[in-house]
Design a protein around this motif. Structure first.
Motif, PDB file in Angstrom:
ATOM      1  N   VAL A   1       0.852  -1.186   0.000  1.00 15.13           N
ATOM      2  CA  VAL A   1       0.000   0.000   0.000  1.00 15.13           C
ATOM      3  C   VAL A   1       0.890   1.239   0.000  1.00 15.13           C
ATOM      4  N   GLN A   2       0.629   2.137  -0.901  1.00 13.14           N
ATOM      5  CA  GLN A   2       1.403   3.370  -0.942  1.00 13.14           C
ATOM      6  C   GLN A   2       0.753   4.403  -0.031  1.00 13.14           C
ATOM      7  N   LYS A   3      -0.133   5.201  -0.527  1.00 16.11           N
ATOM      8  CA  LYS A   3      -0.818   6.224   0.275  1.00 16.11           C
ATOM      9  C   LYS A   3       0.197   6.919   1.188  1.00 16.11           C
ATOM     10  N   ASN A   4      -0.259   7.320   2.377  1.00 14.56           N
ATOM     11  CA  ASN A   4       0.638   7.966   3.343  1.00 14.56           C
ATOM     12  C   ASN A   4       0.869   7.035   4.522  1.00 14.56           C
ATOM     13  N   TRP A   5       0.914   5.766   4.237  1.00 12.34           N
ATOM     14  CA  TRP A   5       0.923   4.790   5.322  1.00 12.34           C
ATOM     15  C   TRP A   5       2.306   4.675   5.952  1.00 12.34           C
ATOM     16  N   MET A   6       2.646   5.641   6.779  1.00 10.39           N
ATOM     17  CA  MET A   6       3.897   5.636   7.519  1.00 10.39           C
ATOM     18  C   MET A   6       3.598   6.025   8.947  1.00 10.39           C
ATOM     19  N   GLY A   7       4.404   5.482   9.851  1.00  6.98           N
ATOM     20  CA  GLY A   7       4.212   5.828  11.248  1.00  6.98           C
ATOM     21  C   GLY A   7       2.996   5.142  11.829  1.00  6.98           C
ATOM     22  N   ASP A   8       2.509   5.705  12.916  1.00  2.00           N
ATOM     23  CA  ASP A   8       1.371   5.093  13.574  1.00  2.00           C
ATOM     24  C   ASP A   8       0.109   5.308  12.738  1.00  2.00           C
ATOM     25  N   PRO A   9      -0.753   4.293  12.668  1.00  2.00           N
ATOM     26  CA  PRO A   9      -1.936   4.413  11.803  1.00  2.00           C
ATOM     27  C   PRO A   9      -2.909   5.518  12.229  1.00  2.00           C
ATOM     28  N   CYS A  10      -3.044   5.738  13.530  1.00  2.00           N
ATOM     29  CA  CYS A  10      -4.105   6.648  13.999  1.00  2.00           C
ATOM     30  C   CYS A  10      -3.571   7.918  14.663  1.00  2.00           C
ATOM     31  N   VAL A  11      -2.305   7.926  15.066  1.00  2.00           N
ATOM     32  CA  VAL A  11      -1.798   8.998  15.918  1.00  2.00           C
ATOM     33  C   VAL A  11      -0.557   9.605  15.288  1.00  2.00           C
ATOM     34  N   PRO A  12      -0.391  10.929  15.321  1.00  2.00           N
ATOM     35  CA  PRO A  12      -1.417  11.894  15.723  1.00  2.00           C
ATOM     36  C   PRO A  12      -2.546  11.940  14.694  1.00  2.00           C
ATOM     37  N   LYS A  13      -3.664  12.445  15.136  1.00  2.00           N
ATOM     38  CA  LYS A  13      -4.856  12.437  14.286  1.00  2.00           C
ATOM     39  C   LYS A  13      -4.589  13.090  12.935  1.00  2.00           C
ATOM     40  N   THR A  14      -3.790  14.152  12.983  1.00  2.00           N
ATOM     41  CA  THR A  14      -3.563  14.896  11.751  1.00  2.00           C
ATOM     42  C   THR A  14      -2.771  14.083  10.741  1.00  2.00           C
ATOM     43  N   LEU A  15      -2.105  13.045  11.215  1.00  2.00           N
ATOM     44  CA  LEU A  15      -1.283  12.248  10.306  1.00  2.00           C
ATOM     45  C   LEU A  15      -1.805  10.826  10.172  1.00  2.00           C
ATOM     46  N   ALA A  16      -3.050  10.608  10.604  1.00  2.00           N
ATOM     47  CA  ALA A  16      -3.617   9.261  10.505  1.00  2.00           C
ATOM     48  C   ALA A  16      -3.612   8.803   9.050  1.00  2.00           C
ATOM     49  N   TRP A  17      -3.522   7.500   8.880  1.00  2.00           N
ATOM     50  CA  TRP A  17      -3.382   6.947   7.540  1.00  2.00           C
ATOM     51  C   TRP A  17      -4.648   7.177   6.712  1.00  2.00           C
ATOM     52  N   ASP A  18      -4.439   7.550   5.473  1.00  2.00           N
ATOM     53  CA  ASP A  18      -5.563   7.705   4.559  1.00  2.00           C
ATOM     54  C   ASP A  18      -6.323   6.390   4.456  1.00  2.00           C
ATOM     55  N   GLY A  19      -7.619   6.483   4.520  1.00  2.00           N
ATOM     56  CA  GLY A  19      -8.444   5.288   4.363  1.00  2.00           C
ATOM     57  C   GLY A  19      -8.786   4.624   5.679  1.00  2.00           C
ATOM     58  N   LEU A  20      -8.146   5.085   6.772  1.00  2.00           N
ATOM     59  CA  LEU A  20      -8.476   4.499   8.071  1.00  2.00           C
ATOM     60  C   LEU A  20      -9.317   5.473   8.873  1.00  2.00           C
ATOM     61  N   THR A  21     -10.197   4.906   9.669  1.00  2.00           N
ATOM     62  CA  THR A  21     -10.906   5.692  10.673  1.00  2.00           C
ATOM     63  C   THR A  21     -10.590   5.047  12.011  1.00  2.00           C
ATOM     64  N   CYS A  22     -10.333   5.884  12.993  1.00  2.00           N
ATOM     65  CA  CYS A  22      -9.939   5.356  14.292  1.00  2.00           C
ATOM     66  C   CYS A  22     -10.867   5.879  15.366  1.00  2.00           C
ATOM     67  N   SER A  23     -10.950   5.121  16.453  1.00  2.00           N
ATOM     68  CA  SER A  23     -11.660   5.613  17.625  1.00  2.00           C
ATOM     69  C   SER A  23     -10.614   6.033  18.649  1.00  2.00           C
ATOM     70  N   TYR A  24     -10.865   7.134  19.322  1.00  2.00           N
ATOM     71  CA  TYR A  24      -9.912   7.659  20.294  1.00  2.00           C
ATOM     72  C   TYR A  24     -10.586   7.708  21.660  1.00  2.00           C
ATOM     73  N   ALA A  25     -10.441   6.629  22.397  1.00  2.00           N
ATOM     74  CA  ALA A  25     -11.003   6.608  23.743  1.00  2.00           C
ATOM     75  C   ALA A  25      -9.988   7.227  24.698  1.00  2.00           C
ATOM     76  N   ILE A  26     -10.488   7.732  25.807  1.00  2.00           N
ATOM     77  CA  ILE A  26      -9.584   8.384  26.759  1.00  2.00           C
ATOM     78  C   ILE A  26      -8.746   7.349  27.489  1.00  2.00           C
ATOM     79  N   SER A  27      -9.353   6.253  27.819  1.00  2.00           N
ATOM     80  CA  SER A  27      -8.703   5.326  28.722  1.00  2.00           C
ATOM     81  C   SER A  27      -8.004   4.169  28.013  1.00  2.00           C
ATOM     82  N   SER A  28      -8.106   4.100  26.711  1.00  2.00           N
ATOM     83  CA  SER A  28      -7.475   2.966  26.041  1.00  2.00           C
ATOM     84  C   SER A  28      -6.869   3.431  24.723  1.00  2.00           C
ATOM     85  N   PRO A  29      -5.951   2.645  24.175  1.00  5.29           N
ATOM     86  CA  PRO A  29      -5.294   3.061  22.936  1.00  5.29           C
ATOM     87  C   PRO A  29      -6.295   3.196  21.791  1.00  5.29           C
ATOM     88  N   PRO A  30      -5.988   4.055  20.847  1.00  7.99           N
ATOM     89  CA  PRO A  30      -6.859   4.173  19.677  1.00  7.99           C
ATOM     90  C   PRO A  30      -6.985   2.836  18.947  1.00  7.99           C
TER      91      PRO A  30
END
Ligand SMILES: *[C@@H]1O[C@H](CO)[C@@H](O)[C@H](O)[C@H]1NC(C)=O
Ligand SMILES: *[C@@H]1O[C@H](CO)[C@@H](O)[C@H](O)[C@H]1NC(C)=O
Ligand SMILES: *[C@@H]1O[C@H](CO)[C@@H](O)[C@H](O)[C@H]1NC(C)=O
Ligand SMILES: *[C@@H]1O[C@H](CO)[C@@H](O)[C@H](O)[C@H]1NC(C)=O
Ligand SMILES: *[C@@H]1O[C@H](CO)[C@@H](O)[C@H](O)[C@H]1NC(C)=O
Length: 948
Positions: free
Chosen positions: A402-431
């Motif tokens: 997969v090319q896209k921008n898939w580098m680093g963490d998939p969900c964090v930071p939100k501004t750099l989350a991977w294209d095509g992914l949607t993540c949930s950000y709970a306070i008490s547990s990892p995204p």
């Protein structure tokens, strides 16, 4: 601070600038200290080509090329003009990342929860010829580490951080902030004991501002590995004008539980003020960062007495920060032991940090300092995406490139989350990754089982790729998954049972349209339109002899005249041997495929189907295509899949049977193809599709069949079966009668289809029929056949009874709510209580003759009697259904007054049957099939293959 006077050490320049200069001055002249490669060290020369590591001449550490650590960017060399003899090899090249917003190195095989030193180096060297050093951001894992502000082309920038790594890997990422292309020259990782640098913890990292070794004799001597086992860089600071140097050749030891383990080589030198009455002073300025306007600072000062003091000599001093005590007491360094003063909580909010070390009144000797470290703190509270999700999506990224921008963490930071992914950000547990959209992503190959490890995913869109292979049933284990879109791929096989269950219980919306090789009818792997099969093959392997025998029997089969539905014609005596019925025509006797129908070449089929362009549906042996004969007649072409050996005998059997049976209620074969390995059957086109579609309300026009239409379909189907049973000698047993094998033409006339499992039944020689293979479809299989493995014509009667119940009730053969229940048991229980209202399809809106319905229900229950002897023959069924139809038709248009009035006395649903026993048996049989084969009813899909 009260009596302090400025020292001469740095009238104008900032501490930080001095540190940088020190680094520049000494870069590339690291001293050789021969050592083997160290365990636990990772040393990467970014941009170094190839795969072979090299041993650095000066450090004897092994440097690895970076290809294994990143999959982005390209190798570059610094400009020749910046190459000097003293410049370290690792600064000669770098990797630059012009194409991605975030580019990462992944360092693996770490120990989760341990502390590490990370060091990144950047030597611009005008590699791009732009003479424009870039500014970009550096992240450690998901947390901001530092802005990298390259200010000159000829001096390396060295950044170091001490962090606790939460996982068994850590990523170092360069983020493009729009001020030039990020690049990196080198990356080091060094493990630290957990007890060291207690200020670095799970929520806080330390970013090095400066690490100074005071008073070395050689002012170019950076102390590092192996003198410092942790390979920290200690930069020399020598200023003979301001300070006297002290040194010893004796080893300076660390105290017990030393929190910093300053190396002896660093502690062996120190400074005192040249003017003994002066203080030691130095400072640093706060450097507000865009992301941290009031950075916090940690200072660590290392002290050791290097002189053996005589008699009453005393060295005692206070340490002040901006005139206030840094350390609450007077401090006396210990002889040849290293000790340190430090702050545990970072200082914040000061513009400048003045450190002053002043002798106490009682001190006979001036103050001393051996080394200092200053850090700013960074928050490491950003939590990375759930590690299982990261592993899974990383495996997916690697498998499909997969090319896209898939580098680093998939969900964090939100501004750099991977294209095509949607993540949930709970306070008490990892995204968590909750949605994956990989549609139109050019994915090739099969569906990765790693998708099954995305345990929180709710929406998975793999549509419009080139995915092949079958759909992994393991996807059904994704309990949160509500939408699975596989539209527009090249998948094959059928919808796995686990997914079917999920669809049926309403928890999953599966889209799989436009997969031409996919069996899209969950129940029967069959064309939506015509001719197909799905048999239940019980585990016993097919005995080849039985196949051969059955083909012979078929060859010997004789059916009465073409186009005849009436059973009144004379039939040859049943007690004659089959041999006496061998047709005289030469078309039959020689080869199983010398049929009397038209024979097509493969090329002709290509033309008829316009190169197999439009798929009508799928059969057990391959796809069924839409086609037009030369005269414009629309046909359905079932092409045996080249890869399918399994269907050969059924294919042959069907061709054999269709070649000689002709009845208006049996789907007719127009021709066949046996051209090399290509085999195909050409049928009449049945535009209204299967009865099943109409019962479930998915018929072509979306409407529902009236009771009269249902009765006609039932009668016509019964006539087709009657012809097989009575019009042929020996009788033919269809063995797979069900709603999906009854096709409807434009006039809604019913025709029985799919003769792939049809067998000749010779009562005089049962061995010809008995096979070790139980075939049929769950919900329709005669329990007696199931028990004896001996199919009879009464097996078809039983299956037909189920179809009749489906017509009456509008419900599938197996009800799923709440427990899988046979429609027979379900209807029988209600009818026994006279509850016809609860049985009859409410979509008929009561527009039917009540007695006609009761009579039909009675027929259905008799057909599904447990014991075959108690079931009527198809001839009886035809006669009874004709009466039903007459009752309905005599009703005229005024049946409405009878709506809702049912009387159980008009018929006895129990007649001749043991209701309970039968129900139980059917149910058990169903359950057994369920467990072993997991065939279910066709689910209703929101989208799917074009129905026709
Ligand atoms: C960098 O320099 C090396 C050695 O001179 C050379 O082999 C390599 O091709 C150069 N790489 C680039 C990207 O110019
Ligand atoms: C980068 O460093 C230069 C030189 O110290 C400074 O003038 C400039 O403001 C810095 N840039 C940023 C974005 O901090
Ligand atoms: C730090 O020291 C300098 C001179 O050494 C002085 O001018 C300055 O005011 C001091 N700053 C603070 C915050 O004490
Ligand atoms: C200095 O010496 C005097 C007399 O011995 C003693 O009372 C005092 O506590 C000492 N001061 C410090 C700071 O140790
Ligand atoms: C999925 O991605 C495709 C292609 O990038 C896009 O057209 C589509 O809108 C996306 N779907 C959703 C639900 O975001």
């Amino acid at each position: 601070m009260e009596q302090s006077t400025p020292t001469t050490m740095e009238p104008a320049r900032s501490w930080l600038l001095l540190l940088c200069l020190a680094a520049v001055a000494t870069a590339g002249v690291l001293q050789a200290r021969a050592q083997p490669d160290s365990i636990g060290f990772i040393s990467v020369d970014c941009g170094f080509p190839g795969t072979a590591s090299y041993v650095d001449d000066t450090t004897k550490l092994s440097y690895a090329p970076d290809a294994a650590f990143t999959d982005a960017g390209s190798n570059q060399n610094i400009s020749a003009v910046y190459i000097t003899p003293k410049l370290g090899k690792r600064y000669l090249n770098m990797r630059s990342f012009p194409d991605s917003s975030r580019s990462c190195y992944t360092l693996r095989s770490l120990e989760a929860g341990l502390k590490y030193i990370l060091r990144a180096t950047f030597m611009y060297g005008n590699y791009d010829g732009l003479s424009r050093p870039p500014i970009f951001d550096l992240y450690v894992g998901v947390n901001f580490w530092s802005m990298v502000n390259i200010t000159s082309a000829d001096s390396p920038v060295i950044l170091e951080a001490i962090v606790l790594v939460p996982d068994d890997f850590v990523q170092v990422c360069l983020v493009n902030t729009g001020s030039g292309t990020p690049f990196i020259s080198g990356l080091d990782l060094r493990p630290l004991k957990s007890s060291l640098y207690p200020q670095a913890n799970a929520t806080q990292g330390l970013v090095l501002l400066g690490r100074i070794n005071f008073g070395p004799t050689d002012d170019t001597d950076i102390v590092r590995y192996p003198d410092d086992p942790h390979d920290r860089f200690w930069f020399p600071w020598v200023d003979a004008n301001s300070w006297n140097s002290l040194s010893t050749t004796l080893r300076v030891q660390n105290i017990d539980n030393d929190l910093f383990e300053a190396p002896s080589k660093v502690m062996q030198t120190a400074i005192t003020p040249r003017n003994a009455s002066k203080n030691i002073e130095f400072r640093w300025d706060s450097e507000p960062q865009p992301k941290d306007p009031t950075p916090g600072y940690i200072g660590i000062m290392h002290f050791s007495e290097l002189q053996l003091l005589s008699g009453n000599a005393v060295r005692q001093f206070y340490i002040n920060l901006n005139g206030k005590p840094w350390y609450p007491k007077a401090f006396t360094p210990e002889y040849l032991y290293s000790d340190a003063t430090y702050n545990s909580n970072p200082y914040r909010g000061l513009a400048r940090y003045n450190i002053s070390i002043n002798a106490t009144a009682n001190s006979t000797l001036p103050p001393i300092i051996n080394a200092v470290e200053v850090f700013s703190v960074i928050s490491t509270t950003n939590v990375a995406t759930d590690s299982q999700d990261v592993s899974a999506i990383t495996a997916i990224k690697q498998k499909y490139h997969v090319q896209k921008n898939w580098m680093g963490d998939p969900c964090v930071p939100k501004t750099l989350a991977w294209d095509g992914l949607t993540c949930s950000y709970a306070i008490s547990s990892p995204p968590r990754i909750t949605a994956v959209n990989l549609s139109f992503s050019g994915l090739n190959g099969d569906i990765s089982t790693s998708f099954t490890n995305l345990k929180a995913v709710q929406y998975l869109d793999l549509s419009h790729n080139n995915l092949t292979g079958s759909i992994p049933d393991s996807l059904s284990q994704l309990s949160s998954l509500t939408v699975l879109d596989l539209t527009g791929n090249q998948l094959n096989g059928s919808i796995p049972s686990g997914l079917l269950k999920r669809i049926q219980d309403g928890s999953l919306n599966l889209r799989y349209g436009n997969n031409p090789n996919l069996c899209t009818n969950g129940n029967s792997c069959q064309t939506t339109k015509a001719k197909s099969k799905l048999a239940i093959y019980i585990a016993v392997p097919v005995v080849l002899v039985a196949v051969i025998v059955s083909v012979v029997v078929l060859l010997l089969c004789f059916c009465r005249g073409k186009k005849q539905g009436s059973m009144t014609n004379a039939v040859k005596p049943q007690n004659e041997t089959p041999m006496s019925y061998v047709p005289t025509g030469d078309a039959y006797a020689q080869s199983s495929l010398q049929l009397e129908n038209r024979r097509f070449t493969y090329r002709e089929l290509e033309m008829i189907t316009n190169n197999f362009q439009r798929v009508l549906g799928r059969g057990g042996f391959g796809l069924v295509y839409d086609g037009f004969l030369e005269d414009g007649t629309q046909v359905a072409v079932k092409l045996r899949s080249e890869t399918s050996n399994q269907g050969v005998k059924e294919f042959l059997a069907e061709a054999q049977i269709l070649a000689r049976i002709h009845h208006k209620n049996l789907v007719s074969m127009i021709g066949y193809c046996k051209d090399g390995e290509y085999m195909a059957l050409v049928y009449e086109y049945m535009p209204e599709g299967t009865l099943q579609e109409h019962i479930s309300g998915n018929g072509l026009n979306g409407g529902f069949l009236s009771w009269r239409q249902r009765l006609r379909i039932a009668l016509e189907s019964a006539q087709g079966l009657e012809y097989l049973h009575k019009g042929c000698n020996p009788p033919l047993i269809h063995r797979d009668v069900k709603a999906t094998n009854i096709l409807l033409n434009a006039k809604l006339e019913a025709k029985i289809a799919d003769f792939g499992l049809t067998k000749a039944f010779n009562r005089d020689n049962d061995t010809h029929v008995s096979t070790n293979t139980l075939v049929g479809t769950l919900g329709y299989v005669d329990p007696e056949y199931h028990a004896t493995m001996q199919p009879t014509t009464k097996s078809d009667v039983y299956s037909f009874g189920v179809v009749l119940l489906e017509l009456i009730t509008g419900r599938p053969a197996i009800l799923r709510d709440p427990e899988p229940t046979s429609i027979i048991q379900w209807a029988r229980q209600r009818l026994a209580r006279g509850n016809m209202e609860g049985v009859v399809d409410p979509r008929m809106r009561g527009d039917h003759d009540v007695n006609s319905v009761w009579k039909a229900a009675d027929i259905a229950l008799k057909c599904t009697a447990q014991a075959s002897a108690q079931r009527p023959t198809m001839t009886d069924v035809v006669a009874q259904l004709q009466e039903c139809l007459e009752l309905e038709e005599s009703r005229g248009g005024g049946g409405a007054m009878k709506v809702g009035f049912y009387t159980s006395s008009s018929s006895d649903p129990y007649s001749g049957n043991n209701a309970d026993g039968q129900s139980t048996d059917v149910s058990q049989g169903s359950t057994t099939f369920e467990m072993e084969h997991n065939f279910g009813r066709v689910p209703t899909m929101p989208t799917g293959p074009a129905a026709r």
